[in-house]
Scaffold this active site. Structure first.
Site, mmCIF file in Angstrom:
data_model
loop_
_atom_site.group_PDB
_atom_site.id
_atom_site.type_symbol
_atom_site.label_atom_id
_atom_site.label_comp_id
_atom_site.label_asym_id
_atom_site.label_seq_id
_atom_site.Cartn_x
_atom_site.Cartn_y
_atom_site.Cartn_z
ATOM 1 N N LYS A 10 0.830 -1.197 0.000
ATOM 2 C CA LYS A 10 0.000 0.000 0.000
ATOM 3 C C LYS A 10 0.876 1.263 0.000
ATOM 4 C CE LYS A 10 -3.716 -2.474 2.451
ATOM 5 N NZ LYS A 10 -4.609 -2.463 3.643
ATOM 6 N N PHE A 58 -15.482 3.581 8.241
ATOM 7 C CA PHE A 58 -14.134 3.950 7.793
ATOM 8 C C PHE A 58 -13.950 3.822 6.282
ATOM 9 C CE2 PHE A 58 -14.064 -0.499 9.299
ATOM 10 C CZ PHE A 58 -13.599 -1.167 8.164
ATOM 11 N N ARG A 91 -0.810 -14.172 4.661
ATOM 12 C CA ARG A 91 -1.571 -13.488 5.718
ATOM 13 C C ARG A 91 -0.866 -13.609 7.077
ATOM 14 N NH1 ARG A 91 -6.493 -11.046 4.635
ATOM 15 N NH2 ARG A 91 -7.104 -11.217 6.816
ATOM 16 N N THR A 97 -5.234 -7.483 10.978
ATOM 17 C CA THR A 97 -5.707 -6.272 10.307
ATOM 18 C C THR A 97 -5.340 -5.010 11.082
ATOM 19 O OG1 THR A 97 -7.579 -7.575 9.507
ATOM 20 C CG2 THR A 97 -7.794 -5.168 9.396
ATOM 21 N N ARG A 108 2.699 -5.962 9.418
ATOM 22 C CA ARG A 108 1.820 -4.923 9.974
ATOM 23 C C ARG A 108 2.227 -4.559 11.400
ATOM 24 N NH1 ARG A 108 -3.946 -7.366 7.716
ATOM 25 N NH2 ARG A 108 -3.954 -6.296 5.710
ATOM 26 N N HIS A 125 -1.741 -5.599 1.710
ATOM 27 C CA HIS A 125 -3.021 -6.300 1.561
ATOM 28 C C HIS A 125 -2.736 -7.720 1.103
ATOM 29 C CE1 HIS A 125 -7.080 -7.366 0.211
ATOM 30 N NE2 HIS A 125 -6.488 -7.893 -0.840
#
Ligand code: DAT
Ligand code: MG
Length: 172
Positions: A10, A58, A91, A97, A108, A125
């Site tokens: 991202k 959001f 993942r 998340t 993350r 992502h």
């Protein structure tokens, strides 16, 4: 061939110069890279990609974020990885998340943040299941942009307006 997964680095990942680091970690999974490109994300693409979240409070921030409206780099790196357990592997590497809840050594967990506006800037992502992966990969990539035939294709004559390189020599 195993699973297919759409991976996006991202805009925050690009601004923070994390591309090399993330690609290294992805390569350590031994999954195979099947497609890659830098994309200027249109609102249309962003909305379609996140359409299942359109009712969320959001949502508008999420669209702006993926379009790079909060960053100086208005682009994402889009990739397709294939291989045994690809979705699970990527993942796991990405982490939860919410970057505050993500394992501290996940991508993350290490590099994500929640902005003061409450936007989850979570760097990467990854598709969450095979159905989503297929939908997302077909949204972001055309068959000829992927080096393997990962989904069935058909040949059809289509006439469309297309931008081509100009014959005039440009100054760079
Ligand atoms: P994931 O990206 O882990 O698959 P998701 O598909 O549920 O998570 O959500 C897509 C993105 O939306 C996510 O990467 C960040 C954002 N998001 C999800 N839940 C959020 C929340 N409660 N507040 C802010 N952003 C959120
Ligand atoms: Mg998701």
């Amino acid at each position: 061939m195993g699973d297919k997964v759409l991976v996006l680095i991202k805009p925050d990942g690009l601004v923070k110069s994390l591309t090399g680091n993330i690609l290294t970690r992805l390569s350590e999974t031994k999954l195979e890279i099947a497609a890659a490109k830098i994309v200027r994300v249109s609102r249309e693409l962003a909305v379609e990609h996140y359409k299942f979240l359109s009712g969320k409070p959001f949502f508008e921030d999420l669209i702006k974020y993926i379009q790079g409206e909060y960053h100086s780099r208005k682009k994402v790196l889009a990739m397709v990885y294939v291989g045994e357990g690809a979705i699970k592997k990527v993942r796991e590497l990405a982490g939860a998340t919410n970057p505050e809840e993500a394992d501290t050594v996940s991508i993350r967990g290490q590099y994500g943040r929640i902005t003061t506006k409450g936007v989850y800037e979570n760097v990467i992502h990854a598709s969450s299941n095979p159905e989503e992966a297929e939908r997302e990969i077909k949204l972001w990539f055309q068959p000829d942009e992927i080096v393997f035939d990962i989904y069935p294709t058909e040949v059809r004559d289509v006439t469309e307006k297309k931008r081509i390189w100009s014959s005039a020599t440009g100054k760079s």
